[in-house]
Design a protein around this motif. Sequence first.
Motif, short mmCIF file in Angstrom:
data_model
loop_
_atom_site.label_atom_id
_atom_site.label_comp_id
_atom_site.label_asym_id
_atom_site.label_seq_id
_atom_site.Cartn_x
_atom_site.Cartn_y
_atom_site.Cartn_z
N ILE A 157 33.75 48.39 35.15
CA ILE A 157 34.28 48.11 36.50
C ILE A 157 35.60 47.37 36.36
CG2 ILE A 157 33.87 46.81 38.63
CD1 ILE A 157 30.87 47.35 38.16
N ASP A 158 36.59 47.80 37.11
CA ASP A 158 37.94 47.21 37.10
C ASP A 158 38.48 47.18 35.67
OD1 ASP A 158 40.32 46.06 37.77
OD2 ASP A 158 39.46 44.31 38.75
N THR A 159 38.67 48.35 35.11
CA THR A 159 39.10 48.48 33.71
C THR A 159 40.48 47.88 33.45
OG1 THR A 159 39.90 50.73 34.13
CG2 THR A 159 37.66 50.49 33.24
N ALA A 160 41.25 47.63 34.50
CA ALA A 160 42.55 46.99 34.30
C ALA A 160 42.38 45.62 33.65
CB ALA A 160 43.30 46.86 35.62
N LEU A 161 41.25 44.97 33.91
CA LEU A 161 40.99 43.67 33.30
C LEU A 161 40.80 43.78 31.79
CD1 LEU A 161 38.50 42.06 35.85
CD2 LEU A 161 40.98 41.78 35.72
N ASN A 162 40.46 44.97 31.31
CA ASN A 162 40.21 45.17 29.88
C ASN A 162 41.48 45.50 29.09
OD1 ASN A 162 37.59 45.05 30.86
ND2 ASN A 162 37.25 47.25 30.68
N ALA A 163 42.59 45.78 29.77
CA ALA A 163 43.81 46.23 29.11
C ALA A 163 44.24 45.25 28.02
CB ALA A 163 44.92 46.40 30.14
N ASN A 164 44.46 45.77 26.84
CA ASN A 164 44.94 44.99 25.68
C ASN A 164 44.07 43.78 25.37
OD1 ASN A 164 47.23 46.73 25.40
ND2 ASN A 164 48.17 45.65 27.11
N MET A 165 42.77 43.87 25.64
CA MET A 165 41.91 42.72 25.35
C MET A 165 41.83 42.52 23.84
SD MET A 165 38.03 43.84 26.18
CE MET A 165 37.30 45.33 25.52
N ARG A 207 45.92 33.20 31.98
CA ARG A 207 45.29 34.50 31.75
C ARG A 207 44.74 34.54 30.33
NH1 ARG A 207 45.44 39.87 33.58
NH2 ARG A 207 45.60 41.41 31.92
N LEU A 208 43.49 34.98 30.21
CA LEU A 208 42.87 35.09 28.89
C LEU A 208 43.44 36.28 28.12
CD1 LEU A 208 39.09 34.57 29.83
CD2 LEU A 208 40.74 32.85 29.07
N LYS A 209 43.43 36.19 26.80
CA LYS A 209 43.85 37.31 25.96
C LYS A 209 42.73 38.35 25.82
CE LYS A 209 47.18 34.79 23.15
NZ LYS A 209 47.56 34.39 21.77
N GLU A 217 29.56 40.08 44.48
CA GLU A 217 29.53 38.75 45.09
C GLU A 217 30.92 38.21 45.31
OE1 GLU A 217 26.95 36.53 42.52
OE2 GLU A 217 25.17 37.38 43.46
N ARG A 218 31.82 38.47 44.37
CA ARG A 218 33.22 38.06 44.55
C ARG A 218 34.09 38.94 43.66
NH1 ARG A 218 30.92 34.23 41.21
NH2 ARG A 218 32.07 33.81 39.30
N GLU A 219 35.29 39.13 44.11
CA GLU A 219 36.26 39.95 43.37
C GLU A 219 37.65 39.43 43.68
OE1 GLU A 219 37.06 44.67 42.52
OE2 GLU A 219 35.80 44.10 44.20
N SER A 220 38.45 39.28 42.63
CA SER A 220 39.82 38.82 42.85
C SER A 220 40.76 39.56 41.94
CB SER A 220 39.95 37.32 42.64
OG SER A 220 39.57 36.95 41.34
N ALA A 233 41.42 36.36 34.59
CA ALA A 233 42.36 35.40 35.18
C ALA A 233 41.88 35.09 36.59
CB ALA A 233 43.78 35.98 35.22
N ASN A 234 42.46 34.07 37.20
CA ASN A 234 42.07 33.73 38.57
C ASN A 234 42.25 34.92 39.51
OD1 ASN A 234 41.27 31.17 37.92
ND2 ASN A 234 43.23 30.23 38.49
N GLU A 235 43.24 35.74 39.25
CA GLU A 235 43.49 36.93 40.07
C GLU A 235 42.90 38.17 39.41
OE1 GLU A 235 44.80 36.58 43.09
OE2 GLU A 235 44.89 34.44 42.65
#
Length: 156
Positions: A37-45, A98-100, A153-156, A127-129
């Motif tokens: 879900i929300d794979t953009a958060l996984n980019a370059n992890m 932002r986390l790496k 429950e929450r999404e940002s 990250a917060n966003e």
Amino acid sequence: MAFVFLISACANDTNTADTQNIHTEPYRVALEELISIDTALNANMEYISLVMNEAVPIEDSQREVIESYLQQKYNVPIYNYTHEQLIEQKLVEKDGTRLKGILLTMEKYKQSENKNEMTLEVSKYRANEGAIAMEMILAYQEGQWDITGYVTERES
């Protein structure tokens, strides 16, 4: 006689591995869904940090099976650092917000009256966003664990 012993030992190892899979599978399925879900958060992890709160009834050996699976699938180091520990370890981007990698947290577990159903509260944070938290309902059906529903429950 030794041959019989070896077959028996192999069968016991297989049973142990099967038992481990039965106990780890719902958690693995939930984490896979969360990551997807929300794979953009996984980019370059660069890593995955997995935190399981005490409310989640999982043994260290079972957690290690899950961590090994994630490490092999995503080819990144697996940590057990909280958000604060990730910052202390300097595993954040230069701006420090932002986390790496991604922080996956299993926050709560609730067993249904039906032993083949459970609810897990899970979250993914970058990250917060860039974060998501949800309550997932899992059920053991036709020989495997599946997600039968979830509430964001929450999404940002």
